[in-house]
Scaffold this motif. Structure first.
Motif, PDB file in Angstrom:
ATOM      1  N   LYS A 104       0.970  -1.208   0.019  1.00  0.00           N
ATOM      2  CA  LYS A 104      -0.096  -0.058  -0.038  1.00  0.00           C
ATOM      3  C   LYS A 104       0.883   1.197  -0.106  1.00  0.00           C
ATOM      4  CE  LYS A 104      -3.959   2.332   2.440  1.00  0.00           C
ATOM      5  NZ  LYS A 104      -3.410   3.530   2.141  1.00  0.00           N
ATOM      6  N   LYS A 105       2.049   1.175   0.815  1.00  0.00           N
ATOM      7  CA  LYS A 105       2.720   2.342   0.649  1.00  0.00           C
ATOM      8  C   LYS A 105       3.511   2.694  -0.479  1.00  0.00           C
ATOM      9  CE  LYS A 105       6.486   4.714   3.415  1.00  0.00           C
ATOM     10  NZ  LYS A 105       7.011   5.315   2.271  1.00  0.00           N
ATOM     11  N   LEU A 106       3.927   1.685  -1.077  1.00  0.00           N
ATOM     12  CA  LEU A 106       4.494   1.807  -2.306  1.00  0.00           C
ATOM     13  C   LEU A 106       3.452   2.533  -3.509  1.00  0.00           C
ATOM     14  CD1 LEU A 106       6.620  -1.440  -2.803  1.00  0.00           C
ATOM     15  CD2 LEU A 106       7.547   0.834  -2.632  1.00  0.00           C
ATOM     16  N   SER A 107       2.003   1.909  -3.183  1.00  0.00           N
ATOM     17  CA  SER A 107       1.243   2.346  -4.062  1.00  0.00           C
ATOM     18  C   SER A 107       0.753   3.742  -3.865  1.00  0.00           C
ATOM     19  CB  SER A 107      -0.225   1.529  -4.205  1.00  0.00           C
ATOM     20  OG  SER A 107      -1.202   2.043  -4.600  1.00  0.00           O
ATOM     21  N   ASP A 108       0.776   4.117  -2.461  1.00  0.00           N
ATOM     22  CA  ASP A 108       0.355   5.658  -2.440  1.00  0.00           C
ATOM     23  C   ASP A 108       1.468   6.468  -2.691  1.00  0.00           C
ATOM     24  OD1 ASP A 108      -1.863   4.643  -1.028  1.00  0.00           O
ATOM     25  OD2 ASP A 108      -1.071   4.742   0.999  1.00  0.00           O
ATOM     26  N   ASP A 109       2.938   5.933  -2.571  1.00  0.00           N
ATOM     27  CA  ASP A 109       4.087   6.852  -3.033  1.00  0.00           C
ATOM     28  C   ASP A 109       3.994   7.191  -4.608  1.00  0.00           C
ATOM     29  OD1 ASP A 109       4.986   6.985  -0.428  1.00  0.00           O
ATOM     30  OD2 ASP A 109       6.585   5.546  -0.658  1.00  0.00           O
ATOM     31  N   PHE A 110       3.597   5.899  -5.345  1.00  0.00           N
ATOM     32  CA  PHE A 110       3.464   6.332  -6.657  1.00  0.00           C
ATOM     33  C   PHE A 110       2.141   7.207  -7.092  1.00  0.00           C
ATOM     34  CE2 PHE A 110       0.868   4.889 -10.570  1.00  0.00           C
ATOM     35  CZ  PHE A 110       2.089   4.945 -11.449  1.00  0.00           C
ATOM     36  N   LYS A 111       1.125   7.019  -6.352  1.00  0.00           N
ATOM     37  CA  LYS A 111       0.208   8.059  -6.652  1.00  0.00           C
ATOM     38  C   LYS A 111       0.445   9.521  -6.233  1.00  0.00           C
ATOM     39  CE  LYS A 111      -3.663   4.866  -5.651  1.00  0.00           C
ATOM     40  NZ  LYS A 111      -4.768   4.384  -4.929  1.00  0.00           N
ATOM     41  N   LYS A 112       1.500   9.809  -5.151  1.00  0.00           N
ATOM     42  CA  LYS A 112       1.629  10.976  -4.834  1.00  0.00           C
ATOM     43  C   LYS A 112       2.524  11.576  -5.976  1.00  0.00           C
ATOM     44  CE  LYS A 112       1.296  10.485   0.173  1.00  0.00           C
ATOM     45  NZ  LYS A 112       2.019  10.365   1.353  1.00  0.00           N
ATOM     46  N   LYS A 113       3.398  10.937  -6.484  1.00  0.00           N
ATOM     47  CA  LYS A 113       4.381  11.200  -7.523  1.00  0.00           C
ATOM     48  C   LYS A 113       3.637  11.626  -8.501  1.00  0.00           C
ATOM     49  CE  LYS A 113       8.431   8.695  -6.112  1.00  0.00           C
ATOM     50  NZ  LYS A 113       9.467   7.810  -6.165  1.00  0.00           N
ATOM     51  N   GLU A 114       2.699  10.847  -8.977  1.00  0.00           N
ATOM     52  CA  GLU A 114       1.886  11.009 -10.124  1.00  0.00           C
ATOM     53  C   GLU A 114       1.080  12.500 -10.250  1.00  0.00           C
ATOM     54  OE1 GLU A 114       0.849   8.971 -13.432  1.00  0.00           O
ATOM     55  OE2 GLU A 114       3.055   8.739 -12.804  1.00  0.00           O
ATOM     56  N   ILE A 115       0.317  12.578  -8.956  1.00  0.00           N
ATOM     57  CA  ILE A 115      -0.300  13.821  -8.808  1.00  0.00           C
ATOM     58  C   ILE A 115       0.413  15.145  -8.596  1.00  0.00           C
ATOM     59  CG2 ILE A 115      -1.568  15.159  -6.785  1.00  0.00           C
ATOM     60  CD1 ILE A 115      -2.461  12.149  -5.895  1.00  0.00           C
TER      61      ILE A 115
ATOM     62  N   MET B  81     -10.555   8.157 -12.786  1.00  0.00           N
ATOM     63  CA  MET B  81     -11.077   6.497 -13.144  1.00  0.00           C
ATOM     64  C   MET B  81      -9.834   5.655 -12.776  1.00  0.00           C
ATOM     65  SD  MET B  81     -12.803   7.517 -17.062  1.00  0.00           S
ATOM     66  CE  MET B  81     -12.924   5.889 -17.475  1.00  0.00           C
ATOM     67  N   ASN B  82      -8.615   5.972 -12.895  1.00  0.00           N
ATOM     68  CA  ASN B  82      -7.529   4.967 -12.526  1.00  0.00           C
ATOM     69  C   ASN B  82      -7.337   4.722 -11.168  1.00  0.00           C
ATOM     70  OD1 ASN B  82      -7.272   4.290 -15.260  1.00  0.00           O
ATOM     71  ND2 ASN B  82      -5.610   5.909 -15.657  1.00  0.00           N
ATOM     72  N   ASN B  83      -8.106   5.516 -10.290  1.00  0.00           N
ATOM     73  CA  ASN B  83      -7.991   5.404  -8.968  1.00  0.00           C
ATOM     74  C   ASN B  83      -6.605   5.955  -8.401  1.00  0.00           C
ATOM     75  OD1 ASN B  83      -9.148   4.805  -6.548  1.00  0.00           O
ATOM     76  ND2 ASN B  83      -8.174   3.082  -6.158  1.00  0.00           N
ATOM     77  N   ILE B  84      -6.243   6.876  -9.274  1.00  0.00           N
ATOM     78  CA  ILE B  84      -4.917   7.717  -8.635  1.00  0.00           C
ATOM     79  C   ILE B  84      -5.131   8.569  -8.043  1.00  0.00           C
ATOM     80  CG2 ILE B  84      -2.915   8.966  -9.594  1.00  0.00           C
ATOM     81  CD1 ILE B  84      -2.663   7.169 -11.802  1.00  0.00           C
ATOM     82  N   ILE B  85      -6.336   9.358  -8.183  1.00  0.00           N
ATOM     83  CA  ILE B  85      -7.002  10.436  -7.333  1.00  0.00           C
ATOM     84  C   ILE B  85      -8.381  10.099  -7.015  1.00  0.00           C
ATOM     85  CG2 ILE B  85      -7.921  12.744  -7.481  1.00  0.00           C
ATOM     86  CD1 ILE B  85      -5.789  13.661  -9.757  1.00  0.00           C
ATOM     87  N   ASN B  86      -8.353  10.231  -5.431  1.00  0.00           N
ATOM     88  CA  ASN B  86      -9.303   9.725  -4.679  1.00  0.00           C
ATOM     89  C   ASN B  86     -10.295  11.165  -4.447  1.00  0.00           C
ATOM     90  OD1 ASN B  86     -11.496   8.939  -2.892  1.00  0.00           O
ATOM     91  ND2 ASN B  86     -10.062   7.671  -1.762  1.00  0.00           N
ATOM     92  N   THR B  87     -11.391  11.372  -4.926  1.00  0.00           N
ATOM     93  CA  THR B  87     -12.107  12.527  -4.623  1.00  0.00           C
ATOM     94  C   THR B  87     -12.597  12.802  -3.389  1.00  0.00           C
ATOM     95  OG1 THR B  87     -14.249  11.668  -5.477  1.00  0.00           O
ATOM     96  CG2 THR B  87     -12.595  13.091  -7.068  1.00  0.00           C
ATOM     97  N   SER B  88     -12.602  11.738  -2.457  1.00  0.00           N
ATOM     98  CA  SER B  88     -13.103  11.640  -1.033  1.00  0.00           C
ATOM     99  C   SER B  88     -12.041  12.324  -0.208  1.00  0.00           C
ATOM    100  CB  SER B  88     -13.701  10.372  -0.473  1.00  0.00           C
ATOM    101  OG  SER B  88     -12.606   9.415  -0.559  1.00  0.00           O
ATOM    102  N   LEU B  89     -10.934  12.346  -0.678  1.00  0.00           N
ATOM    103  CA  LEU B  89      -9.756  12.947   0.071  1.00  0.00           C
ATOM    104  C   LEU B  89      -9.082  13.914  -0.386  1.00  0.00           C
ATOM    105  CD1 LEU B  89      -7.831   9.301   0.402  1.00  0.00           C
ATOM    106  CD2 LEU B  89      -9.011  10.510   2.333  1.00  0.00           C
ATOM    107  N   PRO B  90      -8.325  14.836   0.192  1.00  0.00           N
ATOM    108  CA  PRO B  90      -7.663  16.092  -0.420  1.00  0.00           C
ATOM    109  C   PRO B  90      -6.656  15.619  -1.400  1.00  0.00           C
ATOM    110  CG  PRO B  90      -7.568  16.129   1.899  1.00  0.00           C
ATOM    111  CD  PRO B  90      -7.855  14.964   1.676  1.00  0.00           C
ATOM    112  N   LEU B  91      -6.646  16.444  -2.488  1.00  0.00           N
ATOM    113  CA  LEU B  91      -5.627  16.180  -3.532  1.00  0.00           C
ATOM    114  C   LEU B  91      -4.336  16.388  -2.924  1.00  0.00           C
ATOM    115  CD1 LEU B  91      -5.552  15.485  -6.737  1.00  0.00           C
ATOM    116  CD2 LEU B  91      -5.456  18.028  -7.083  1.00  0.00           C
ATOM    117  N   PHE B  92      -4.167  17.358  -2.299  1.00  0.00           N
ATOM    118  CA  PHE B  92      -2.832  17.559  -1.617  1.00  0.00           C
ATOM    119  C   PHE B  92      -3.409  18.908  -0.478  1.00  0.00           C
ATOM    120  CE2 PHE B  92      -2.579  21.083  -4.630  1.00  0.00           C
ATOM    121  CZ  PHE B  92      -2.052  21.897  -4.081  1.00  0.00           C
ATOM    122  N   THR B  93      -2.760  18.990   0.915  1.00  0.00           N
ATOM    123  CA  THR B  93      -2.788  19.837   1.693  1.00  0.00           C
ATOM    124  C   THR B  93      -1.326  20.759   1.834  1.00  0.00           C
ATOM    125  OG1 THR B  93      -2.046  18.500   3.594  1.00  0.00           O
ATOM    126  CG2 THR B  93      -4.354  18.672   2.961  1.00  0.00           C
ATOM    127  N   TYR B  94      -1.436  21.825   2.359  1.00  0.00           N
ATOM    128  CA  TYR B  94      -0.304  22.857   2.638  1.00  0.00           C
ATOM    129  C   TYR B  94      -0.468  23.463   3.845  1.00  0.00           C
ATOM    130  CZ  TYR B  94       3.311  26.353   2.352  1.00  0.00           C
ATOM    131  OH  TYR B  94       4.462  27.006   2.638  1.00  0.00           O
TER     132      TYR B  94
END
Length: 573
Positions: free
Chosen positions: A92-103, A476-489
């Protein structure tokens, strides 16, 4: 009987031992199988290296890391009990890291924290500036703190708070702020007690860059005209009620003084034109007191809009919620207040309606349009200026406002519930403001775009929209989950600071108290005054100059007129 029991016990012990050996054998067998798998992998790699002619060449770091992770995951999956859980976690961590990089790649933004400024930046400027303060009430005293001067009893109170609660950083923040190389040489207030507090603050050497014991202290001026004509004053801070802002500013710049003026800049539209003309003709440096312009999250929000991360923005919603006496301007009436200590005639000045002496009107002047600008000029002004900073909206085409006095039946004539809807047809955008002084629910500034929404306060959150065009494929590819923030600062504070009052909590959530600069927690008002002083010394324009002040005042007054006259108000510039 005893022999039988011993025999049974011996049998049970033997069975347990045999069972334990079987389990150990299974684990050894699995570990042996794992070793065989690893040997097979190594053999395959050796064959591949021979085929490609790379026997003596080491794989690069990226290949090593990638292979290592795969091997670890495969190996962990074969270990009983803990293996599957750890395997799932790392996967899951590897998947999340990949998604973050993609976003982040899609957005084109960096997640790096602000750099720490070198200490040389914190050296005090060489050119000494002599300040005068006109109006030493609550806000005036806060502005003098930001410039580097505090009353001795404030220092003692903050010492006690820090001792009682290690999370209270108020005194530390004050003492570690930059020495601006200013002295307070003039104090003017129509209330004797406040004037004396200003004089005491000007002499107190417990301050940023202090402990020299060389502070001469300020002189008290009974009338502001005497202060602005003084040769001992270079620049003035104006923190009077709103109905005095225009006249004092015009007189000050005409006397050759630079001006820092609290918001709302003026009380009426006519005053707005007069003050703008005077400041522009004078060539003096002017800063309007919207310290939110120094908030790091606002600066980041502007960058996000410029990168078109939200898509086309059509609606902005901003709010004020307060639920305390101070938040509704029902301030305490000082025990020493009275006709003997307050110059009532000078206080009233150019107020449109003259009233007999009133402690309520003096200490709670924001509750009357004779002296203030109500929710529009006092609190909407902050919200509007933040939106104007981020979007550069300027003056709206039209506004419709409504509201009423629904909770505080105390003789005030300004509303305690207020709404304003501004239209910007040239930007295809509507700005909505709503406020109540009788409910403390926190509602942020929300910028709504076709692709994402952004909520801004002391921190910032961006959330992708489910129907976004830009992010459709990644959603659609589940890289971005709209129920969670795209990012926070979040400007990266390591600790949590306590907030000691409801009013402080409100200003903190709106991003109007502190921010992070160079790895340090800094008062935004201090930064705003510093910017003004830097422009006096080095030239240039302040972030909230007279042009931004003109936009703020006109926008706020349009809403006030709409409320008072019950009609739509249009700007016909």
């Amino acid at each position: 009987m005893n022999q039988k029991k011993k025999k049974k016990s011996s049998d049970k012990s033997g069975k347990k031992s045999a069972k334990k050996k079987k389990i150990t054998g299974k684990i050894s067998k699995k570990l042996s199988n794992k070793k065989k798998i690893t040997d097979k992998i190594n053999i395959k790699l050796t064959k591949q290296e021979k085929l490609t002619g790379k026997i003596n060449k080491k794989p690069d770091k990226k290949e090593k890391a990638s292979l290592g992770r795969r091997d670890i995951l495969k190996g962990l999956a074969t270990i009983p009990v803990f293996g599957p859980f750890l395997y799932a976690f790392l996967k899951k961590k590897l998947s999340d890291d990949f998604k973050k990089k993609e976003i982040l790649a899609e957005l084109g933004i960096s997640k790096k924290a602000p750099a720490v400024l070198p200490k040389t930046v914190l050296k005090k400027p060489r050119h000494l500036i002599r300040l005068g303060i006109i109006g030493f009430g609550g806000r005036g005293e806060a502005l003098v703190h930001a410039a580097g001067f505090a009353h001795p009893d404030w220092i003692e109170r903050k010492k006690k708070q820090a001792k009682d609660n290690k999370l209270n950083k108020g005194l530390e923040t004050f003492l570690t702020q930059e020495d601006l190389n200013v002295v307070l040489t003039g104090v003017c207030d129509v209330f004797d007690v406040r004037a004396e507090r200003g004089l005491a603050a000007s002499k107190n050497d417990i301050r940023p860059g202090g402990d020299s014991g060389l502070l001469k202290g300020a002189r008290r001026y009974i009338h502001y005209q005497d202060l602005i004509q003084s040769n001992d004053v270079d620049a003035v801070i104006i923190a009077t009620p709103d109905h005095w802002h225009t006249q004092i500013t015009i007189d000050a710049v005409n006397a050759g003084k630079h001006v820092y003026c609290e918001k709302c800049m003026t009380r009426t539209i006519d005053e707005t034109f007069k003050i703008t003309e005077a400041v522009k003709n004078s060539g003096k440096v002017f800063q309007l007191g919207h310290q939110g312009r120094q908030q790091d999250s606002y600066i980041k929000a502007k960058q996000i809009v410029e990168k078109n991360i939200l898509g086309k923005i059509t609606l902005v919603e901003t709010t004020t919620n307060r639920n305390s006496p101070n938040g509704a301007w029902v301030y305490e009436i000082h025990d020493e207040g009275g006709p003997e200590t307050i110059d009532w005639e000078q206080f009233q000045g150019a107020a449109p309606s003259k009233a007999p002496f009133s402690l309520e009107r003096f200490f709670r002047w924001r509750c009357w349009f004779d002296y203030g600008t109500g929710l529009s000029g006092d609190l909407l002004s902050h919200e509007y200026d933040a939106v104007n900073q981020i979007l550069e909206l300027g003056i709206p085409k039209s506004v419709v406002a409504s509201g009423g006095i629904y909770f505080f039946q105390d003789g005030r004539d300004v509303p305690d519930v207020f709404q304003a809807v501004y239209e910007y047809p040239d930007r295809d955008l509507t700005l909505i403001y709503s406020a109540t002084l009788a409910n403390g629910r926190n509602r942020g500034k929300i910028f709504m775009g076709h692709d994402a929404s952004m909520e801004v306060g002391s921190s910032l959150t961006v959330t992708a929209d489910l129907e976004s065009t830009r992010y459709k494929e990644k959603i659609m590819n589940n890289i971005i989950n709209t129920s969670l923030p795209l990012f926070t600062y979040q400007p990266g504070l390591k600790g949590i600071d306590t907030v000691t009052s409801a009013t402080e909590r409100y200003f903190a959530t709106r991003g109007l108290m502190y921010t992070l600069k160079g790895g340090r927690r800094v008062n935004t008002t201090h930064l705003h005054i510093k910017e003004w002083l830097d422009c006096i010394r080095n030239g240039g324009q302040t972030s909230c100059n007279i042009d931004r002040g003109f936009e703020e005042a006109i926008t706020c007054h349009m809403a006030t007129i709409s409320y008072l006259e019950g009609r739509k108000v249009e700007w016909d510039s």
